[in-house]
Design an enzyme around this catalytic site. Structure first.
Site, short mmCIF file in Angstrom:
data_model
loop_
_atom_site.label_atom_id
_atom_site.label_comp_id
_atom_site.label_asym_id
_atom_site.label_seq_id
_atom_site.Cartn_x
_atom_site.Cartn_y
_atom_site.Cartn_z
N THR A 386 49.82 39.71 41.10
CA THR A 386 48.93 38.87 39.91
C THR A 386 50.34 37.62 39.70
O THR A 386 51.11 38.04 40.72
CB THR A 386 49.04 39.77 38.70
OG1 THR A 386 48.45 41.16 38.38
CG2 THR A 386 49.22 39.69 37.39
N GLY A 478 52.42 42.81 39.43
CA GLY A 478 53.09 44.23 40.13
C GLY A 478 52.26 45.31 39.12
O GLY A 478 52.53 46.39 39.56
N1 GLY Z 1 45.01 44.05 37.13
C1 GLY Z 1 46.46 43.45 36.61
C2 GLY Z 1 46.73 43.69 35.16
O1 GLY Z 1 45.48 43.27 34.36
O2 GLY Z 1 47.48 44.46 34.79
#
Ligand code: GLY
Length: 574
Positions: A386, A478
């Site tokens: 992310t 993360g």
């Molecule tokens: N895909 C990571 C989150 O949305 O926490």
């Protein structure tokens, strides 16, 4: 005397209004941002305004936008768009995200532009006929994508901006059209993903070339430049309708995906009420569901609040044990109670209630590990690729944005002719509620797949006020480790009085209830590890935890701006 004062005022006005209207190109050789020659800056104090994010070109563009009279919202829009070009691993227009902000007038804002499940999605879409999870189906290829939210989020953010959208998007267009020099880590990422791009896309793309990528190569993406131009010329409809939408649906049809023209046309970013709570003399503002981040951080902070954590030396066994135990309890609640609030009744008030949290800690024993099997609920897997940006302008507008494709380079599906990578966010749903999924993780009914529902997230863009005044803008990528990285950063800053640089770069640890283990970075202190092992804790190594970006306002008014040492992250400002 009077005359010279008047002249001075006229001159100052001329200079400042020039800054307001200087919309000449930002990117290019000889311009403020040279895409073929740039450097990483890890930490710096700025007098006026700053940006910190995962790529130097993106933070430089954001800072230049503010120098030219834009505010933090303008900068956040331009920075995200540049990240979508220069940081394809996680920067995106094919994904989604969350923004938490506070205006200089004290208005707090949160914008939810999380992806949604397509209308044709079903609860069991990733299961075979025997009810088993089909490996990788929610992770790679056309079926793995939710309906992207980022472009709608940018236009929702634009309501608070000052500069023309055309000016804010142009740096991204120029970088896509004329290219930029890639770093070693980007070259490595693209090379490692090459086969997967080929397998999961129906046509060629800028990310795939015959010979391996090397640091210093120029990445040009003409298709992406054309998509960005359609957004520039037609606004949100340039993405969700017309040619771009047709290209997305065509790619989906050819690759077996289910996103339709109606899914795209109906997508809406949502303004939500930010989650706010007090911690000692501070006000902390975070993202409410469908992110779990804000409420988990509230729970963890409140569970340590009365325990005077700073009496324990930094990362001593006592400090780490206390934090691990509050993490365990907060994550157990997450799995059971959290999902899209438009589809599931989330008991937010109770989860943040002091009496409830005191009860959660009633069985805490400072001499030994609590067993996760004795704490009720289930666990949810999330990938950790992310990206986060923190922005603070001259007037102290604070903007914190975390955005994602989910896994690195998302689903690895590049939309043919449109040049951008789609998310694999469907994997953040529980593919099979109540049963361990392919990662050995358990998800709850709260986060089961339903058409048009948003999948649960951990993204935690966070703001802190001190004595009701702007103080810290923070966040990190993360996956499930996001809330614990933000938690540690806040504890380091608010309780251990560290510099922002130390608070970000000290080794991190993470516990998420299940698996019942403490993940630690390689430099985590072995003395504490040994002492905690004797108390019954199990440890596992993690190459890195988070890439936290922090801006803090110092008593002098300077913006102490830090980019995590763990990546190519870089700060910029003036
Ligand atoms: N895909 C990571 C989150 O949305 O926490």
């Amino acid at each position: 005397m009077k005359k010279s004062l008047l002249l001075l005022l006229v001159f100052a006005y001329a200079v400042s209004s020039k800054a307001q209207i200087d919309n000449s190109p930002i990117v290019g050789v000889g311009n403020a941002v040279n895409p073929y020659n740039y450097t990483i800056v890890k930490a710096k104090q700025f007098k006026n305004a700053s940006v910190t994010c995962a790529h130097p070109l993106a933070s430089m563009v954001g800072a230049e936008v503010m120098k030219r009279g834009g505010n933090a919202f303008d900068a956040a829009i331009a920075t995200q768009l540049v990240l979508a070009v220069v940081y394809p691993e996680a920067g995106n227009i094919g994904g989604g995200g969350f923004m938490v902000a506070r205006t200089t007038l004290g208005k707090t804002i949160s914008i939810d532009y999380r992806e949604t499940a397509p209308n044709k999605a079903t609860r069991d879409m990733y299961l075979d006929k025997d009810g088993n999870v089909i490996p990788k189906l929610s992770l790679q290829g056309h079926l793995a994508s939710g309906v992207p939210g980022t472009v709608a989020g940018l236009f929702e953010t634009f309501k608070y901006a000052r500069k023309p959208f055309k000016f804010l998007i142009q740096p991204a267009i120029d970088l896509a059209e004329f290219g930029f020099i890639i770093s070693e880590s980007e070259a490595k990422g693209l090379n490692n993903t090459r086969e997967s791009f080929i397998k999961n896309s129906t046509g060629p793309s800028a990310y795939i070339k015959e010979t391996p990528w090397q640091a210093g190569d120029t990445l040009v993406n003409k298709d992406l430049a054309e998509t960005l131009k359609r957004i520039r010329d037609y606004g949100q409809r340039g993405f969700y309708e017309g040619k771009t939408a047709l290209l997305i649906v065509e790619e989906m049809k050819q690759g077996g995906g289910i996103i339709s023209l109606d899914d795209l046309k109906n997508y809406k970013a949502k303004s939500r009420t930010p989650l706010e709570f007090k911690y000692k003399g501070y006000s902390i503002i975070g993202m409410p569901p469908p992110s779990s981040g804000g409420i988990i951080i509230e729970q963890m902070m409140k569970m340590i609040e009365k325990r005077n954590i700073a009496r324990y030396p930094f990362q001593s066994p006592q400090q780490v044990q206390l934090m691990v135990e509050v993490e365990r309890r907060a994550y157990a609640d997450r799995a059971e109670h959290l999902g899209d609030p438009d589809f599931w009744k989330v008991p937010l008030k109770t989860l943040g209630d002091d009496a409830y949290l005191a009860k959660r800690m009633a069985d805490y024993d400072s001499t030994k590990a609590t067993a996760s099997k004795d704490i009720k609920a289930g666990k949810i897997h999330e990938s950790d690729q992310t990206t986060h940006l923190s922005v603070l302008d001259k007037e102290s507008n604070m903007v914190s944005v975390t955005t994602t494709l989910n896994g690195g380079y998302g689903s690895r599906t590049v939309i043919g002719g449109a040049g951008f990578i789609m998310n694999n966010e469907m994997d953040d749903f529980s593919s099979k509620p109540g049963t361990p999924n392919m990662f050995g993780a358990i998800g709850g009914a709260a986060n089961a797949i339903q058409p048009n529902k948003r999948m649960l997230s951990s993204m935690s863009p966070t703001l802190v006020l001190k004595d009701k005044k702007p103080y810290i803008v923070a966040g990190t990528p993360g996956g499930t480790t996001i809330p614990t990285s933000v938690f540690q950063t806040l504890v380091n800053l608010l309780e251990y009085n560290m510099s922002a640089e130390d608070a970000v770069n000290k080794p991190k640890f993470h516990h998420q209830w299940l698996p019942d283990q403490v993940d630690v970075e390689p430099t985590f202190t072995s003395t504490t590890k040994t002492a905690m092992e004797a108390m019954g804790y199990k440890f596992a190594n993690r190459a890195q935890l988070g890439r936290t970006e922090v801006i803090r306002i110092l008593p002098s008014g300077k913006r102490e701006t830090v980019a995590d040492s763990r990546g190519d992250d870089s700060v910029s400002g003036y």
